[in-house]
Design a protein around this motif. Structure first.
Motif, PDB file in Angstrom:
ATOM      1  N   GLY A   7       0.822  -1.206   0.000  1.00  0.00           N
ATOM      2  CA  GLY A   7       0.000   0.000   0.000  1.00  0.00           C
ATOM      3  C   GLY A   7       0.858   1.259   0.000  1.00  0.00           C
ATOM      4  N   SER A   8       0.282   2.337   0.484  1.00  0.00           N
ATOM      5  CA  SER A   8       1.033   3.581   0.614  1.00  0.00           C
ATOM      6  C   SER A   8       0.434   4.397   1.749  1.00  0.00           C
ATOM      7  N   VAL A   9       1.259   5.266   2.323  1.00  0.00           N
ATOM      8  CA  VAL A   9       0.756   6.136   3.383  1.00  0.00           C
ATOM      9  C   VAL A   9       0.756   7.576   2.854  1.00  0.00           C
ATOM     10  N   LEU A  10      -0.356   8.268   3.065  1.00  0.00           N
ATOM     11  CA  LEU A  10      -0.481   9.666   2.670  1.00  0.00           C
ATOM     12  C   LEU A  10      -0.298  10.529   3.917  1.00  0.00           C
ATOM     13  N   LEU A  11       0.745  11.359   3.909  1.00  0.00           N
ATOM     14  CA  LEU A  11       0.988  12.291   5.012  1.00  0.00           C
ATOM     15  C   LEU A  11       0.439  13.649   4.593  1.00  0.00           C
ATOM     16  N   VAL A  12      -0.574  14.122   5.304  1.00  0.00           N
ATOM     17  CA  VAL A  12      -1.274  15.346   4.920  1.00  0.00           C
ATOM     18  C   VAL A  12      -0.738  16.528   5.732  1.00  0.00           C
ATOM     19  N   VAL A  62      -3.445   6.863   6.175  1.00  0.00           N
ATOM     20  CA  VAL A  62      -3.470   8.338   6.136  1.00  0.00           C
ATOM     21  C   VAL A  62      -3.143   8.892   7.526  1.00  0.00           C
ATOM     22  N   VAL A  63      -2.282   9.913   7.565  1.00  0.00           N
ATOM     23  CA  VAL A  63      -1.964  10.636   8.804  1.00  0.00           C
ATOM     24  C   VAL A  63      -2.040  12.123   8.493  1.00  0.00           C
ATOM     25  N   CYS A  64      -2.497  12.925   9.449  1.00  0.00           N
ATOM     26  CA  CYS A  64      -2.558  14.368   9.251  1.00  0.00           C
ATOM     27  C   CYS A  64      -1.651  15.052  10.273  1.00  0.00           C
ATOM     28  N   ASN A 107     -11.186   8.498  11.592  1.00  0.00           N
ATOM     29  CA  ASN A 107     -10.166   7.607  12.185  1.00  0.00           C
ATOM     30  C   ASN A 107      -8.760   7.907  11.656  1.00  0.00           C
ATOM     31  N   ILE A 108      -8.523   9.165  11.268  1.00  0.00           N
ATOM     32  CA  ILE A 108      -7.191   9.585  10.819  1.00  0.00           C
ATOM     33  C   ILE A 108      -6.471  10.202  12.021  1.00  0.00           C
ATOM     34  N   PRO A 109      -5.267   9.697  12.363  1.00  0.00           N
ATOM     35  CA  PRO A 109      -4.539  10.286  13.496  1.00  0.00           C
ATOM     36  C   PRO A 109      -4.121  11.732  13.200  1.00  0.00           C
ATOM     37  N   ASN A 110      -4.278  12.609  14.196  1.00  0.00           N
ATOM     38  CA  ASN A 110      -3.757  13.972  14.146  1.00  0.00           C
ATOM     39  C   ASN A 110      -2.427  13.980  14.893  1.00  0.00           C
ATOM     40  N   VAL A 111      -1.361  14.406  14.211  1.00  0.00           N
ATOM     41  CA  VAL A 111      -0.024  14.368  14.816  1.00  0.00           C
ATOM     42  C   VAL A 111       0.565  15.774  14.846  1.00  0.00           C
ATOM     43  N   GLY A 112       1.131  16.147  15.976  1.00  0.00           N
ATOM     44  CA  GLY A 112       1.806  17.439  16.096  1.00  0.00           C
ATOM     45  C   GLY A 112       2.566  17.455  17.399  1.00  0.00           C
ATOM     46  N   VAL A 113       3.619  18.265  17.476  1.00  0.00           N
ATOM     47  CA  VAL A 113       4.388  18.311  18.721  1.00  0.00           C
ATOM     48  C   VAL A 113       4.865  19.745  18.944  1.00  0.00           C
ATOM     49  N   LEU A 254      14.340  15.296  10.834  1.00  0.00           N
ATOM     50  CA  LEU A 254      13.865  13.914  10.635  1.00  0.00           C
ATOM     51  C   LEU A 254      13.859  13.145  11.954  1.00  0.00           C
ATOM     52  N   ASP A 255      14.036  13.902  13.053  1.00  0.00           N
ATOM     53  CA  ASP A 255      14.122  13.239  14.367  1.00  0.00           C
ATOM     54  C   ASP A 255      13.226  13.942  15.382  1.00  0.00           C
ATOM     55  N   ALA A 256      12.095  14.493  14.912  1.00  0.00           N
ATOM     56  CA  ALA A 256      11.155  15.118  15.849  1.00  0.00           C
ATOM     57  C   ALA A 256      10.590  14.038  16.779  1.00  0.00           C
ATOM     58  N   PRO A 257      10.248  14.404  18.018  1.00  0.00           N
ATOM     59  CA  PRO A 257       9.749  13.395  18.964  1.00  0.00           C
ATOM     60  C   PRO A 257       8.296  13.017  18.683  1.00  0.00           C
ATOM     61  N   VAL A 258       8.066  12.420  17.516  1.00  0.00           N
ATOM     62  CA  VAL A 258       6.716  11.960  17.162  1.00  0.00           C
ATOM     63  C   VAL A 258       6.790  10.507  16.710  1.00  0.00           C
ATOM     64  N   ALA A 259       5.697   9.813  16.932  1.00  0.00           N
ATOM     65  CA  ALA A 259       5.609   8.428  16.463  1.00  0.00           C
ATOM     66  C   ALA A 259       4.148   8.117  16.214  1.00  0.00           C
ATOM     67  N   CYS A 260       3.907   7.348  15.181  1.00  0.00           N
ATOM     68  CA  CYS A 260       2.550   6.875  14.903  1.00  0.00           C
ATOM     69  C   CYS A 260       2.717   5.564  14.146  1.00  0.00           C
ATOM     70  N   ALA A 261       2.404   4.464  14.803  1.00  0.00           N
ATOM     71  CA  ALA A 261       2.609   3.149  14.192  1.00  0.00           C
ATOM     72  C   ALA A 261       1.767   3.035  12.925  1.00  0.00           C
ATOM     73  N   LEU A 262       2.335   2.396  11.918  1.00  0.00           N
ATOM     74  CA  LEU A 262       1.646   2.259  10.628  1.00  0.00           C
ATOM     75  C   LEU A 262       0.260   1.637  10.805  1.00  0.00           C
ATOM     76  N   GLU A 263       0.161   0.643  11.686  1.00  0.00           N
ATOM     77  CA  GLU A 263      -1.150  -0.031  11.855  1.00  0.00           C
ATOM     78  C   GLU A 263      -2.195   0.889  12.493  1.00  0.00           C
ATOM     79  N   ASP A 264      -1.735   1.990  13.102  1.00  0.00           N
ATOM     80  CA  ASP A 264      -2.683   2.922  13.738  1.00  0.00           C
ATOM     81  C   ASP A 264      -3.238   3.961  12.766  1.00  0.00           C
ATOM     82  N   CYS A 265      -2.747   3.953  11.522  1.00  0.00           N
ATOM     83  CA  CYS A 265      -3.242   4.989  10.606  1.00  0.00           C
ATOM     84  C   CYS A 265      -3.823   4.390   9.322  1.00  0.00           C
ATOM     85  N   GLU A 266      -4.289   3.159   9.445  1.00  0.00           N
ATOM     86  CA  GLU A 266      -4.931   2.521   8.289  1.00  0.00           C
ATOM     87  C   GLU A 266      -6.175   3.325   7.872  1.00  0.00           C
TER      88      GLU A 266
END
Length: 291
Positions: A7-12, A62-64, A107-113, A254-266
């Protein structure tokens, strides 16, 4: 290309879509509101853009990503960073939280730090996902082109509906004659008026690109100062500190303190959950977009 997922992951880039949505739907001065008076035009525009991209590129995940306030490590390094930007329009402010609620209803994770920009979250996640699956970054921001690699594409939204430029290593080289790391050095030399850092005064994109094609990097240019035309050399020598600072400000971390497992953003929309949110916001016109 080692891929464990087909598949592919879309980072919005959430802010890019939200601001674009706001200005696209308020240009005539009319702001869409719910019956209770809540402005919803930016969220409406955001959803149209995001859902169109999902339909066009068909990601499996998908992750936003979002900015979390204006204070970041970049403003600490350079106080004037983005200081040229006015306050957000009053009608947009309540939509910052609202858009995240809507994204969550899909069900799209919102990510920010705090302390980092959405770009840094996107860069960090792209790096962590690209060994597992294809990554596509949806944005309007050309700074993101530095993130292109064998497994990461940057989709730049252009004017008009469903109008995208997809950058791969090949199309980036074709269009700009530069590699992704050279995009950072380009910004170091030219600065960025949108982000309010100057680079080297008097050096534009054409000269900067020519220098980078010839000497590869800023370091390569500095090692060959004696060979440069006198005027160009004088400009660079006068702005060495700002050149290095601008390159640093342009570098997406490329080393911001964020994480979101691939299975959590299906990408797994629950239609009833979305419909209930759409009804709450009176998004009748968008119902057809969710099938």
């Amino acid at each position: 290309m080692s891929q464990t997922s087909s598949g592919s992951v879309l980072l919005v880039d959430g802010m890019a879509l939200l601001f674009r949505g706001f200005y696209a739907t308020s240009s005539g001065g009319y702001i869409m509101r719910t019956n209770s008076g809540t402005p919803i035009n930016a969220v409406y525009g955001f959803l149209k853009y995001m859902l169109d991209a999902i339909q066009t590129f068909k990601p499996s995940h998908v992750v936003c990503c979002w900015d979390m306030g204006s204070k970041t490590f970049r403003t600490e390094k350079f106080e004037a960073y983005k200081a040229n930007r006015g306050e957000a329009p009053e009608e947009l402010i309540p939509q910052f939280d609202l858009v995240k609620e809507v994204t969550a209803s899909f069900n799209i994770p919102n990510v920010g730090v705090f302390g980092y920009e959405a770009d840094d979250c996107i860069g960090t996640l792209a790096r962590s996902y690209s060994s597992q699956t294809k990554v596509q970054i949806l944005t309007g921001d050309h700074d993101m082109l530095q993130l292109v690699d064998e497994n990461t594409e940057v989709i730049i939204m252009k004017k008009g509906h469903s109008n995208y430029m997809v950058y791969t290593l090949e199309t980036l080289m074709e269009e700009k004659s530069l590699t992704p790391p050279q995009i950072i050095d380009l910004k170091g030399l030219t600065g960025d008026t949108a982000d309010n850092y100057p680079g080297v005064k008097g050096i534009g994109e054409k000269t900067a690109t020519k220098l980078l094609v010839e000497y590869q990097t800023i370091d390569g240019i500095l090692e060959n100062l004696a060979a440069l035309p006198k005027g160009v050399r004088a400009k660079i020598e006068a702005e060495l500190d700002m050149l290095h600072l601008s390159r640093d400000l342009a570098t997406i971390r490329l080393d911001a303190p964020v994480a979101c497992a691939l299975e959590d953003c299906e990408w797994a929309m629950e239609r009833d959950k979305v419909i209930s949110k759409f009804e709450e916001l009176e998004f009748k016109g968008l119902m057809r977009l969710i099938g």
